[in-house]
Design an enzyme around this catalytic site. Structure first.
Site, PDB file in Angstrom:
ATOM      1  N   ILE A  43      -0.665   6.089  -3.941  1.00 31.11           N
ATOM      2  CA  ILE A  43      -0.851   7.482  -3.548  1.00 31.11           C
ATOM      3  C   ILE A  43      -0.210   8.334  -4.641  1.00 31.11           C
ATOM      4  CG2 ILE A  43      -0.365   9.219  -1.791  1.00 31.11           C
ATOM      5  CD1 ILE A  43      -0.117   6.797   0.194  1.00 31.11           C
ATOM      6  N   GLU A  55       2.148  -1.633  -3.437  1.00 29.41           N
ATOM      7  CA  GLU A  55       3.065  -2.657  -2.947  1.00 29.41           C
ATOM      8  C   GLU A  55       4.183  -2.041  -2.121  1.00 29.41           C
ATOM      9  OE1 GLU A  55       1.902  -3.864  -7.225  1.00 29.41           O
ATOM     10  OE2 GLU A  55       2.090  -2.037  -6.050  1.00 29.41           O
ATOM     11  N   CYS A  91       8.383  -1.813  -8.231  1.00 26.88           N
ATOM     12  CA  CYS A  91       7.922  -2.618  -7.092  1.00 26.88           C
ATOM     13  C   CYS A  91       8.575  -3.993  -7.096  1.00 26.88           C
ATOM     14  CB  CYS A  91       6.399  -2.740  -7.115  1.00 26.88           C
ATOM     15  SG  CYS A  91       5.587  -1.200  -6.641  1.00 26.88           S
TER      16      CYS A  91
END
Length: 137
Positions: A43, A55, A91
Site C-alpha cells: 500500500i 509481507e 520486512c
C-alpha cells in the site's frame, strides 16, 4: 497447505495492491498455526515513508486479528519479477521479530517460479528479541 497453494493465495492478495506510484504490485499470504491464511498487499503513499509492504501488511493483520507472534507456519510472497521476489530488509527484520527463524518463506513470481527459504536464511546474524533478553536491567 503446500507452497503452490499458498503462492496462489499471495497472487490473490497482490490484486488488491494500492500502487499508484510504482505500479509494482506485491502480494503476501501468511499461514497461521490454525490453517488460516492472512492476505497482505503493498500500500503506497505519496510521501513514500508511510508505504507498507505486503509481507508486513499480512503479519500485522494476523497480529491485529489476535494471532500470536511466532505462531505462523509459512509466508508466500509474489510479484511480477524476472525471478522469485525477495522481501526488503525492513520486512526481513519484522519477520525475525514476529516469526520463528526456521519458518518457511516461499518466494515466487507470476511465471510460477518458486524458491523456498527460511527467515534465518533471509537475514543471517540478525538482531532480535533474544538479543534484548541479554541486556541487564
Amino acid at each position: 497447505m503446500d507452497s503452490t497453494t499458498l503462492l496462489k493465495e499471495a497472487i490473490k492478495a497482490r490484486e488488491k495492491a494500492y500502487i499508484p506510484y510504482s505500479h509494482f504490485g506485491v502480494g503476501a499470504a501468511l499461514l497461521d498455526s490454525e490453517g488460516q491464511v492472512h492476505h497482505g498487499c503493498n500500500i503506497e503513499n505519496a510521501a513514500y515513508g508511510p508505504t507498507n509492504c505486503a509481507e508486513r501488511t499480512a503479519m500485522f493483520r494476523a497480529i491485529a486479528d489476535g494471532h500470536q507472534a511466532r505462531s505462523f507456519k509459512a509466508i508466500a510472497v509474489v510479484a511480477d519479477t524476472e525471478g522469485p521476489v525477495a522481501p526488503c530488509g525492513v520486512c526481513r527484520q519484522v519477520m525475525v521479530e514476529l516469526c520463528d527463524l526456521d519458518m518457511l518463506v516461499i518466494l515466487g513470481n507470476l511465471k510460477g517460479e518458486i524458491r523456498e527459504t527460511t527467515v534465518r536464511e533471509l537475514l543471517p546474524d540478525s538482531f532480535g528479541p533474544s538479543d534484548l533478553d541479554k541486556v541487564q536491567k
